[in-house]
Design an enzyme around this catalytic site. Structure first.
Site, PDB file in Angstrom:
ATOM      1  N   TYR A 188       0.804  -1.230   0.000  1.00 29.73           N
ATOM      2  CA  TYR A 188       0.000   0.000   0.000  1.00 29.73           C
ATOM      3  C   TYR A 188       0.841   1.286   0.000  1.00 29.73           C
ATOM      4  CZ  TYR A 188      -3.696  -3.326   0.989  1.00 29.73           C
ATOM      5  OH  TYR A 188      -4.557  -4.390   0.908  1.00 29.73           O
TER       6      TYR A 188
ATOM      7  N   HIS B 132      -9.515   1.768  -5.421  1.00 29.64           N
ATOM      8  CA  HIS B 132      -8.598   0.844  -4.754  1.00 29.64           C
ATOM      9  C   HIS B 132      -7.175   1.277  -5.039  1.00 29.64           C
ATOM     10  CE1 HIS B 132     -11.826  -1.817  -3.659  1.00 29.64           C
ATOM     11  NE2 HIS B 132     -12.278  -1.715  -4.902  1.00 29.64           N
TER      12      HIS B 132
HETATM   13  O1  CA2 Z   1      -6.277  -1.680  -2.707  1.00 30.98           O
HETATM   14  C1  CA2 Z   1      -7.121  -1.208  -1.940  1.00 30.98           C
HETATM   15  O2  CA2 Z   1      -7.288   0.008  -1.780  1.00 30.98           O
HETATM   16  C2  CA2 Z   1      -7.969  -2.145  -1.062  1.00 30.98           C
HETATM   17  O3  CA2 Z   1      -9.302  -1.593  -1.004  1.00 30.98           O
HETATM   18  C3  CA2 Z   1      -7.318  -2.156   0.296  1.00 30.98           C
HETATM   19  C4  CA2 Z   1      -7.985  -3.139   1.264  1.00 30.98           C
HETATM   20  C5  CA2 Z   1      -8.084  -4.525   0.626  1.00 30.98           C
HETATM   21  O4  CA2 Z   1      -8.793  -5.391   1.499  1.00 30.98           O
HETATM   22  C6  CA2 Z   1      -8.803  -4.473  -0.709  1.00 30.98           C
HETATM   23  O5  CA2 Z   1      -8.837  -5.775  -1.256  1.00 30.98           O
HETATM   24  C7  CA2 Z   1      -8.063  -3.538  -1.661  1.00 30.98           C
HETATM   25  C8  CA2 Z   1      -7.157  -3.220   2.551  1.00 30.98           C
HETATM   26  C9  CA2 Z   1      -7.126  -1.918   3.296  1.00 30.98           C
HETATM   27  C10 CA2 Z   1      -6.252  -2.078   4.495  1.00 30.98           C
HETATM   28  O6  CA2 Z   1      -5.259  -1.088   4.440  1.00 30.98           O
HETATM   29  C11 CA2 Z   1      -4.065  -1.328   5.040  1.00 30.98           C
HETATM   30  C12 CA2 Z   1      -3.148  -0.322   4.969  1.00 30.98           C
HETATM   31  C13 CA2 Z   1      -1.919  -0.491   5.518  1.00 30.98           C
HETATM   32  C14 CA2 Z   1      -1.617  -1.680   6.158  1.00 30.98           C
HETATM   33  C15 CA2 Z   1      -2.535  -2.692   6.244  1.00 30.98           C
HETATM   34  C16 CA2 Z   1      -3.789  -2.515   5.672  1.00 30.98           C
END
Ligand code: CA2
Length: 156
Positions: free
Chosen positions: A27, A109
Protein backbone atom coordinates in the site's frame (compact mmCIF):
# COMPACT_ATOMS: atom_id res chain seq x y z
CA UNK A 1 -25.57 35.47 2.52
CA UNK A 2 -22.48 33.24 2.09
CA UNK A 3 -22.26 31.40 -1.27
CA UNK A 4 -22.71 27.63 -0.86
CA UNK A 5 -19.84 25.36 -1.94
CA UNK A 6 -20.46 21.97 -3.53
CA UNK A 7 -18.80 19.12 -1.68
CA UNK A 8 -17.11 15.88 -2.64
CA UNK A 9 -16.98 13.06 -0.10
CA UNK A 10 -13.95 10.76 0.14
CA UNK A 11 -14.85 7.80 2.35
CA UNK A 12 -12.34 5.18 3.49
CA UNK A 13 -13.11 1.78 5.01
CA UNK A 14 -11.49 -0.43 7.61
CA UNK A 15 -7.76 -0.46 8.32
CA UNK A 16 -6.96 2.41 5.96
CA UNK A 17 -5.95 4.40 9.05
CA UNK A 18 -2.84 2.15 8.87
CA UNK A 19 -1.77 3.50 5.46
CA UNK A 20 1.93 4.30 5.37
CA UNK A 21 2.47 2.59 8.72
CA UNK A 22 2.06 -1.13 7.85
CA UNK A 23 2.54 -3.24 4.66
CA UNK A 24 4.33 -0.53 2.59
CA UNK A 25 5.19 -3.20 -0.03
CA UNK A 26 1.48 -3.39 -0.92
CA UNK A 27 0.00 0.00 0.00
CA UNK A 28 3.04 2.33 -0.16
CA UNK A 29 4.47 4.74 2.39
CA UNK A 30 1.96 7.61 2.12
CA UNK A 31 -0.13 8.10 5.25
CA UNK A 32 -3.89 8.70 5.26
CA UNK A 33 -3.26 12.31 6.39
CA UNK A 34 -1.08 12.76 3.28
CA UNK A 35 -3.81 11.20 1.11
CA UNK A 36 -6.24 13.75 2.56
CA UNK A 37 -3.81 16.49 1.50
CA UNK A 38 -3.67 15.11 -2.09
CA UNK A 39 -7.47 15.08 -2.13
CA UNK A 40 -7.64 18.61 -0.73
CA UNK A 41 -5.37 19.88 -3.52
CA UNK A 42 -7.59 18.30 -6.19
CA UNK A 43 -10.79 19.55 -4.52
CA UNK A 44 -9.29 23.07 -4.39
CA UNK A 45 -8.40 22.86 -8.11
CA UNK A 46 -12.02 21.95 -8.90
CA UNK A 47 -13.59 24.44 -6.47
CA UNK A 48 -15.08 21.70 -4.30
CA UNK A 49 -15.30 21.38 -0.53
CA UNK A 50 -13.65 18.15 0.65
CA UNK A 51 -15.35 15.92 3.22
CA UNK A 52 -12.71 13.28 4.04
CA UNK A 53 -13.50 10.40 6.41
CA UNK A 54 -12.28 6.95 7.52
CA UNK A 55 -13.94 4.38 9.76
CA UNK A 56 -13.33 0.82 10.87
CA UNK A 57 -17.08 0.39 11.56
CA UNK A 58 -19.53 -0.79 8.90
CA UNK A 59 -22.58 0.98 10.40
CA UNK A 60 -20.78 4.32 10.52
CA UNK A 61 -19.83 3.89 6.86
CA UNK A 62 -23.49 3.16 6.00
CA UNK A 63 -24.49 6.38 7.80
CA UNK A 64 -21.90 8.41 5.87
CA UNK A 65 -22.94 6.98 2.48
CA UNK A 66 -26.56 7.86 3.32
CA UNK A 67 -25.47 11.37 4.37
CA UNK A 68 -23.61 11.81 1.08
CA UNK A 69 -26.61 10.55 -0.88
CA UNK A 70 -28.91 13.06 0.84
CA UNK A 71 -26.41 15.84 0.12
CA UNK A 72 -26.41 14.92 -3.58
CA UNK A 73 -30.20 14.92 -3.60
CA UNK A 74 -30.15 18.37 -1.93
CA UNK A 75 -27.79 19.60 -4.64
CA UNK A 76 -24.92 20.30 -2.24
CA UNK A 77 -22.56 17.44 -3.24
CA UNK A 78 -21.39 15.66 -6.40
CA UNK A 79 -21.07 12.28 -4.63
CA UNK A 80 -18.37 10.11 -3.13
CA UNK A 81 -15.03 8.55 -3.91
CA UNK A 82 -15.19 5.39 -1.86
CA UNK A 83 -12.46 2.93 -0.90
CA UNK A 84 -14.48 0.17 0.79
CA UNK A 85 -11.25 -1.69 1.72
CA UNK A 86 -12.05 -5.19 3.09
CA UNK A 87 -15.81 -4.50 2.87
CA UNK A 88 -15.44 -4.45 -0.93
CA UNK A 89 -15.61 -8.23 -1.00
CA UNK A 90 -18.14 -8.85 1.77
CA UNK A 91 -20.65 -6.10 2.40
CA UNK A 92 -24.19 -6.26 1.07
CA UNK A 93 -25.12 -3.48 3.53
CA UNK A 94 -22.71 -0.99 1.96
CA UNK A 95 -23.82 -1.98 -1.55
CA UNK A 96 -27.43 -1.42 -0.45
CA UNK A 97 -26.66 2.03 1.04
CA UNK A 98 -25.18 3.23 -2.27
CA UNK A 99 -28.05 1.70 -4.25
CA UNK A 100 -30.84 2.97 -1.98
CA UNK A 101 -29.62 6.58 -1.99
CA UNK A 102 -28.61 6.43 -5.70
CA UNK A 103 -25.31 7.90 -4.55
CA UNK A 104 -22.87 8.64 -7.39
CA UNK A 105 -19.80 6.65 -6.32
CA UNK A 106 -16.39 6.19 -7.86
CA UNK A 107 -14.93 3.04 -6.29
CA UNK A 108 -11.26 3.43 -5.50
CA UNK A 109 -8.60 0.84 -4.75
CA UNK A 110 -4.96 1.64 -4.14
CA UNK A 111 -3.92 -1.77 -5.46
CA UNK A 112 -5.16 -3.63 -8.55
CA UNK A 113 -7.51 -6.10 -6.88
CA UNK A 114 -7.63 -8.24 -10.05
CA UNK A 115 -3.89 -8.89 -9.81
CA UNK A 116 -4.26 -10.22 -6.26
CA UNK A 117 -5.95 -13.19 -4.57
CA UNK A 118 -9.00 -14.56 -6.38
CA UNK A 119 -11.33 -13.70 -3.47
CA UNK A 120 -10.49 -10.02 -4.00
CA UNK A 121 -11.71 -10.11 -7.60
CA UNK A 122 -15.39 -9.74 -6.68
CA UNK A 123 -16.68 -6.39 -5.46
CA UNK A 124 -20.20 -5.78 -4.18
CA UNK A 125 -19.63 -2.04 -4.70
CA UNK A 126 -18.70 -2.29 -8.40
CA UNK A 127 -22.31 -3.26 -9.15
CA UNK A 128 -23.48 0.18 -8.03
CA UNK A 129 -20.39 2.31 -8.85
CA UNK A 130 -20.44 4.88 -11.67
CA UNK A 131 -16.71 4.33 -12.21
CA UNK A 132 -13.73 2.44 -10.78
CA UNK A 133 -10.12 3.55 -10.27
CA UNK A 134 -7.57 0.97 -9.12
CA UNK A 135 -3.88 0.18 -9.23
CA UNK A 136 -2.52 3.74 -9.30
CA UNK A 137 -1.51 3.76 -5.65
CA UNK A 138 -2.71 6.72 -3.62
CA UNK A 139 -2.45 8.92 -6.76
CA UNK A 140 -5.73 7.26 -7.70
CA UNK A 141 -7.59 9.37 -5.14
CA UNK A 142 -7.25 12.71 -6.99
CA UNK A 143 -7.88 10.88 -10.29
CA UNK A 144 -11.12 9.50 -8.85
CA UNK A 145 -12.23 12.93 -7.57
CA UNK A 146 -11.59 14.35 -11.03
CA UNK A 147 -13.49 11.49 -12.68
CA UNK A 148 -16.48 11.96 -10.37
CA UNK A 149 -16.43 15.69 -11.15
CA UNK A 150 -16.42 15.00 -14.91
CA UNK A 151 -19.35 12.59 -14.54
CA UNK A 152 -21.34 15.12 -12.53
CA UNK A 153 -20.72 17.80 -15.18
CA UNK A 154 -22.10 15.37 -17.76
CA UNK A 155 -25.15 14.82 -15.54
CA UNK A 156 -24.27 11.15 -15.01
O1 CA2 B 1 -6.28 -1.68 -2.71
C1 CA2 B 1 -7.12 -1.21 -1.94
O2 CA2 B 1 -7.29 0.01 -1.78
C2 CA2 B 1 -7.97 -2.15 -1.06
O3 CA2 B 1 -9.30 -1.59 -1.00
C3 CA2 B 1 -7.32 -2.16 0.30
C4 CA2 B 1 -7.99 -3.14 1.26
C5 CA2 B 1 -8.08 -4.53 0.63
O4 CA2 B 1 -8.79 -5.39 1.50
C6 CA2 B 1 -8.80 -4.47 -0.71
O5 CA2 B 1 -8.84 -5.78 -1.26
C7 CA2 B 1 -8.06 -3.54 -1.66
C8 CA2 B 1 -7.16 -3.22 2.55
C9 CA2 B 1 -7.13 -1.92 3.30
C10 CA2 B 1 -6.25 -2.08 4.49
O6 CA2 B 1 -5.26 -1.09 4.44
C11 CA2 B 1 -4.07 -1.33 5.04
C12 CA2 B 1 -3.15 -0.32 4.97
C13 CA2 B 1 -1.92 -0.49 5.52
C14 CA2 B 1 -1.62 -1.68 6.16
C15 CA2 B 1 -2.53 -2.69 6.24
C16 CA2 B 1 -3.79 -2.51 5.67
Amino acid sequence: MAASVTSVYVINGPNLNLLGKRRPEVYGTTTLAEVEQLCQEEADRLGLELVFRQSNHEGELVDWLQEAGLAVRAGTSIGAVYNPAGHTHTSVALHDAVEALELPVVELHISNIHAREEWRHHSYISLVARGIVMGFGVRGYPLAINGLYQLSRQGR
